[in-house]
Motif scaffolding. Structure first.
Motif, mmCIF file in Angstrom:
data_model
loop_
_atom_site.group_PDB
_atom_site.id
_atom_site.type_symbol
_atom_site.label_atom_id
_atom_site.label_comp_id
_atom_site.label_asym_id
_atom_site.label_seq_id
_atom_site.Cartn_x
_atom_site.Cartn_y
_atom_site.Cartn_z
ATOM 1 N N HIS A 251 0.837 -1.130 -0.005
ATOM 2 C CA HIS A 251 0.045 0.126 -0.013
ATOM 3 C C HIS A 251 0.781 1.239 -0.046
ATOM 4 O O HIS A 251 0.595 2.246 -0.609
ATOM 5 N N ALA A 252 1.937 1.231 0.751
ATOM 6 C CA ALA A 252 2.748 2.230 0.818
ATOM 7 C C ALA A 252 3.369 2.560 -0.581
ATOM 8 O O ALA A 252 3.629 3.866 -1.142
ATOM 9 N N MET A 253 3.873 1.657 -1.211
ATOM 10 C CA MET A 253 4.541 1.633 -2.551
ATOM 11 C C MET A 253 3.590 2.291 -3.603
ATOM 12 O O MET A 253 3.784 3.021 -4.554
ATOM 13 N N LEU A 254 2.283 1.826 -3.685
ATOM 14 C CA LEU A 254 1.313 2.279 -4.483
ATOM 15 C C LEU A 254 0.708 3.340 -4.293
ATOM 16 O O LEU A 254 0.259 4.240 -5.064
ATOM 17 N N GLY A 255 0.733 4.036 -2.882
ATOM 18 C CA GLY A 255 0.076 5.144 -2.687
ATOM 19 C C GLY A 255 -1.183 5.027 -2.937
ATOM 20 O O GLY A 255 -2.231 4.325 -2.863
ATOM 21 N N ASP A 256 -2.096 6.477 -3.085
ATOM 22 C CA ASP A 256 -3.509 6.707 -3.328
ATOM 23 C C ASP A 256 -4.178 5.667 -4.442
ATOM 24 O O ASP A 256 -3.655 5.882 -5.621
ATOM 25 N N CYS A 257 -4.966 4.610 -4.130
ATOM 26 C CA CYS A 257 -5.453 3.963 -5.022
ATOM 27 C C CYS A 257 -6.786 2.933 -4.513
ATOM 28 O O CYS A 257 -7.136 3.487 -3.444
ATOM 29 N N TYR A 258 -7.254 2.202 -5.290
ATOM 30 C CA TYR A 258 -8.453 1.458 -4.700
ATOM 31 C C TYR A 258 -8.207 0.065 -4.905
ATOM 32 O O TYR A 258 -7.641 -0.254 -6.083
ATOM 33 N N GLU A 259 -8.302 -0.705 -4.032
ATOM 34 C CA GLU A 259 -8.276 -2.248 -4.226
ATOM 35 C C GLU A 259 -9.741 -2.896 -4.451
ATOM 36 O O GLU A 259 -10.414 -2.567 -3.547
ATOM 37 N N TYR A 260 -9.761 -3.821 -5.250
ATOM 38 C CA TYR A 260 -10.702 -4.538 -5.395
ATOM 39 C C TYR A 260 -10.238 -6.155 -5.472
ATOM 40 O O TYR A 260 -9.698 -6.634 -6.329
ATOM 41 N N ASP A 261 -10.977 -6.876 -4.491
ATOM 42 C CA ASP A 261 -10.834 -8.230 -4.395
ATOM 43 C C ASP A 261 -11.841 -9.086 -4.208
ATOM 44 O O ASP A 261 -12.979 -8.496 -3.740
ATOM 45 N N ILE A 262 -11.891 -10.307 -4.688
ATOM 46 C CA ILE A 262 -13.067 -11.218 -4.684
ATOM 47 C C ILE A 262 -13.428 -11.414 -3.094
ATOM 48 O O ILE A 262 -12.534 -11.984 -2.542
ATOM 49 N N ARG A 263 -14.497 -11.182 -2.710
ATOM 50 C CA ARG A 263 -15.045 -11.417 -1.379
ATOM 51 C C ARG A 263 -14.946 -12.943 -1.076
ATOM 52 O O ARG A 263 -15.629 -13.828 -1.748
ATOM 53 N N SER A 264 -14.111 -13.472 -0.123
ATOM 54 C CA SER A 264 -14.203 -14.858 0.406
ATOM 55 C C SER A 264 -13.974 -15.706 -0.916
ATOM 56 O O SER A 264 -14.749 -16.660 -1.147
ATOM 57 N N SER A 265 -12.998 -15.495 -1.512
ATOM 58 C CA SER A 265 -12.827 -16.041 -2.851
ATOM 59 C C SER A 265 -13.318 -17.539 -3.199
ATOM 60 O O SER A 265 -13.670 -18.085 -3.956
ATOM 61 N N VAL A 266 -12.414 -18.165 -2.200
ATOM 62 C CA VAL A 266 -12.230 -19.784 -2.368
ATOM 63 C C VAL A 266 -13.851 -20.169 -1.732
ATOM 64 O O VAL A 266 -14.360 -21.011 -2.600
ATOM 65 N N VAL A 267 -14.539 -19.509 -0.729
ATOM 66 C CA VAL A 267 -15.836 -19.975 -0.395
ATOM 67 C C VAL A 267 -16.910 -19.667 -1.565
ATOM 68 O O VAL A 267 -17.664 -20.423 -1.856
ATOM 69 N N ALA A 268 -16.662 -18.451 -2.147
ATOM 70 C CA ALA A 268 -17.490 -18.128 -3.113
ATOM 71 C C ALA A 268 -17.478 -18.900 -4.302
ATOM 72 O O ALA A 268 -18.319 -19.572 -5.132
ATOM 73 N N TRP A 269 -16.103 -19.512 -4.837
ATOM 74 C CA TRP A 269 -15.773 -20.257 -5.956
ATOM 75 C C TRP A 269 -16.596 -21.615 -5.555
ATOM 76 O O TRP A 269 -17.316 -22.280 -6.354
ATOM 77 N N LYS A 270 -16.595 -22.242 -4.267
ATOM 78 C CA LYS A 270 -17.005 -23.540 -3.822
ATOM 79 C C LYS A 270 -18.490 -23.269 -3.895
ATOM 80 O O LYS A 270 -19.153 -24.508 -4.578
ATOM 81 N N LEU A 271 -19.200 -22.482 -3.492
ATOM 82 C CA LEU A 271 -20.492 -22.309 -3.370
ATOM 83 C C LEU A 271 -21.102 -22.242 -5.033
ATOM 84 O O LEU A 271 -22.182 -22.920 -5.241
ATOM 85 N N GLY A 272 -20.308 -21.535 -5.766
ATOM 86 C CA GLY A 272 -20.740 -21.401 -7.054
ATOM 87 C C GLY A 272 -20.669 -22.539 -7.935
ATOM 88 O O GLY A 272 -21.716 -22.885 -8.594
ATOM 89 N N PHE A 273 -19.687 -23.129 -7.603
ATOM 90 C CA PHE A 273 -19.381 -24.537 -8.407
ATOM 91 C C PHE A 273 -20.347 -25.638 -7.896
ATOM 92 O O PHE A 273 -20.908 -26.260 -8.358
ATOM 93 N N ALA A 274 -20.738 -25.366 -6.698
ATOM 94 C CA ALA A 274 -21.573 -26.550 -5.923
ATOM 95 C C ALA A 274 -22.909 -26.278 -6.469
ATOM 96 O O ALA A 274 -23.792 -27.309 -6.662
ATOM 97 N N TRP A 275 -23.273 -24.970 -6.497
ATOM 98 C CA TRP A 275 -24.851 -24.502 -6.960
ATOM 99 C C TRP A 275 -24.937 -25.263 -8.458
ATOM 100 O O TRP A 275 -25.936 -25.584 -8.623
ATOM 101 N N TYR A 276 -23.799 -24.931 -9.096
ATOM 102 C CA TYR A 276 -23.995 -25.273 -10.716
ATOM 103 C C TYR A 276 -24.168 -26.681 -10.734
ATOM 104 O O TYR A 276 -24.927 -27.276 -11.473
ATOM 105 N N ILE A 277 -23.537 -27.551 -10.100
ATOM 106 C CA ILE A 277 -23.770 -28.968 -10.090
ATOM 107 C C ILE A 277 -24.961 -29.447 -9.580
ATOM 108 O O ILE A 277 -25.572 -30.282 -10.064
#
Length: 529
Positions: A251-277
């Motif tokens: 964060h110090a290196m990048l300075g003023d900016c915005y971070e966007y990350d996938i919310r609880s990515s592994v759980v979200a992926w598992k739930l999405g894949f399980a729902w698809y199946i």
């Protein structure tokens, strides 16, 4: 010339002895100067990543003595070609001694400098703390030396003729460096980060200074050489990159900016894949929601979920702080999503390396750990993750039989490894969905500053409508319905020098006032002559 932060002074006796066996003009001086320069750089690299007290307490370093010897090279000494460090060692003039030898071709050796050399360290925390803010600012802004040699040592591909510009763009990613923010970060670590332990502060100071030197010698960016993984992710070689560095340094290196990350990515992926199946197999949404109620609750409000588990795990215990308790809970829940059970290892960590996150190694207090296992939320979370792992691996084996022949996904005995299979499937999905995010972010004229697996950093905030649209595209194109983007505003370090300068002036004024009071004070024990 390289602006080394580590400087070595070799005793005159070493040079005198070397001159006797290398009598030609300047040969001994040049050989010893090269050795000292290479050793300085290896010591600097060692200190940059030391996260223990071995240097602080024992003045020990970690380095490859074999690599050092090869880099220094051979010279004609006493009539025959030989390695300089070996000759010095045989004659009792070695500049360092090996405390603990490293494994051949593996770990670094632990070494210590000998009485034949003294070291000065411009980035030593205790010395930096003694400087006034004006002296510290002067040191950080010293432009009397260039860092081109340092830059080319770190990035030999950039030496003219080694690679074309097109090749460099293919082989490297470049993250912009906010040099002003990083310098203020160093001031913050030196003068104000009193709650951070000194080992961590020292390591971050060295890494921050190295990035500043790279950026100022180059074009204001940190080059990072790509290292694509068979499993799907793109890593970077070396240790000084946006994926490997500590978040506070990133964060110090990048300075003023915005971070966007996938919310609880592994759980979200598992739930999405399980729902698809489940949907393909005619399982109703109501049944799915009931079966995975705990994981859905976690995904919807992980902050509240974690706090509930924390309270049930630690109760009113004051043995460790609230923050440390919460950190243990976060690690434990993350480990479970990565496949951890009570005593077994999981299948992937956030960096993609082999992971051994047994809960026993995270929640070390036995009573707290038993409370964690007794928590209905933790038990259900563990059971639901295990069920999703089974559903997904069985589906993949039946529908993508080619994966069974992938040797990268097999155990030593040639059988398919479920943990490696889960790692592969997740990383493939993560790469696909993050490519979608990057494409859509660029489409709304935002600049991508850095990629960190399931997160990106961009130069400006996404409009809420753009964010919602990107989430919809992520779900539509992957067929996984639980992707959400979390947003965090990142602020660079500013004005720290001014704050410290005001503190110093206030302290100086206070001392002056105390001295004046002392001069005007008359002791009650004094009596006129």
């Amino acid at each position: 010339m390289t602006a080394q932060t580590i400087k070595l002074a070799v005793s005159d006796g070493v040079l005198s002895a070397l001159k006797r066996v290398m009598p030609k003009t300047n040969k001994a001086e040049l050989a010893l100067a090269k050795y000292a320069s290479v050793l300085e750089r290896h010591l600097e690299q060692s200190l940059m990543y030391m996260d223990d007290n071995m240097y602080r307490f024992f003045k020990h370093f970690y380095l490859s003595t074999h690599a050092l010897s090869l880099e220094v090279g051979q010279f004609v000494i006493d009539g025959r070609r030989q390695y300089l460090d070996k000759w010095l060692e045989r004659n009792g003039l070695n500049l360092f001694r090996v405390v603990t030898p490293g494994l051949k071709g593996g770990e670094f050796s632990t070494i210590a400098l000998t009485q034949h050399v003294t070291m000065t360290d411009a980035m030593d925390l205790t010395q930096l703390q003694k400087k006034t803010i004006d002296e510290l600012d002067t040191l950080l802004n010293d432009k009397s030396l260039t860092d081109t040699d340092f830059f080319y040592k770190v990035f030999p591909d950039f030496v003219q003729g080694a690679m074309t510009k097109a090749q460099l763009r293919r082989e490297y990613d470049f993250s912009p460096v906010d040099v002003k923010s990083l310098k203020q970060f160093i001031v913050f670590l030196t003068k104000k980060a009193n709650r951070m332990d000194d080992v961590k502060r020292q390591m971050l100071i060295r890494q921050a200074k190295a990035i500043v030197r790279i950026a100022e010698a180059g074009d204001g960016t940190l080059p990072m050489k790509k290292n694509p993984s068979h499993f799907g992710r793109t890593y970077y070689t070396g240790r000084l990159n946006v994926q490997s560095m500590h978040k506070i340094l990133r964060h110090a290196m990048l300075g003023d900016c915005y971070e966007y990350d996938i919310r609880s990515s592994v759980v979200a992926w598992k739930l999405g894949f399980a729902w698809y199946i489940c949907d393909k197999n005619g399982i109703s949404p109501a049944t799915f929601n009931k079966t995975f109620d705990t994981c859905l609750t976690y995904l919807g409000d992980k902050k509240t979920f974690r706090e509930t588990v924390r309270q049930k795990t630690f109760g009113s215990s004051t043995g460790i702080s609230h923050d440390m308790q919460m950190d243990d809970i976060k690690q434990a829940l993350t480990a479970i999503s990565f496949g951890a059970r009570k005593h077994k290892h999981g299948w992937i960590d956030r960096s993609g390396k082999s992971f051994n996150p047994a809960i026993v190694s995270i929640i070390k207090d036995n009573t707290a750990r038993m409370n964690f296992y007794a928590s209905q939320e933790a038990v259900s979370y563990m059971d639901e993750n295990k069920l999703m792992d089974e559903i997904i691996t069985e589906y993949a084996k039946e529908n993508e039989p080619a994966l069974l022949n992938d040797t990268e996904l097999q155990t030593a005995s040639g059988r398919i490894s479920n943990s490696k299979l889960m790692s592969y499937l997740y990383q493939q999905s993560e790469t696909i969905v993050m490519d979608i995010v990057r494409r859509e972010v660029v489409a709304v004229y935002k600049k991508i500053l850095a990629n960190v697996h399931d997160a990106i950093y961009i130069d400006a905030k996404l409009h809420s409508a753009d964010k919602r649209r990107i989430e919809m595209v992520m779900r539509r194109e992957t067929g996984l319905q639980f992707w959400y983007l979390d947003e965090e505003k990142v602020e660079g370090y500013k004005g720290i020098s001014d704050e410290v300068r005001q503190d110093e002036l206030a302290h100086k004024l206070f001392i002056q006032q105390q001295e004046q009071l002392a001069k005007g004070h008359k002791s009650v024990f004094s009596s006129p002559l």
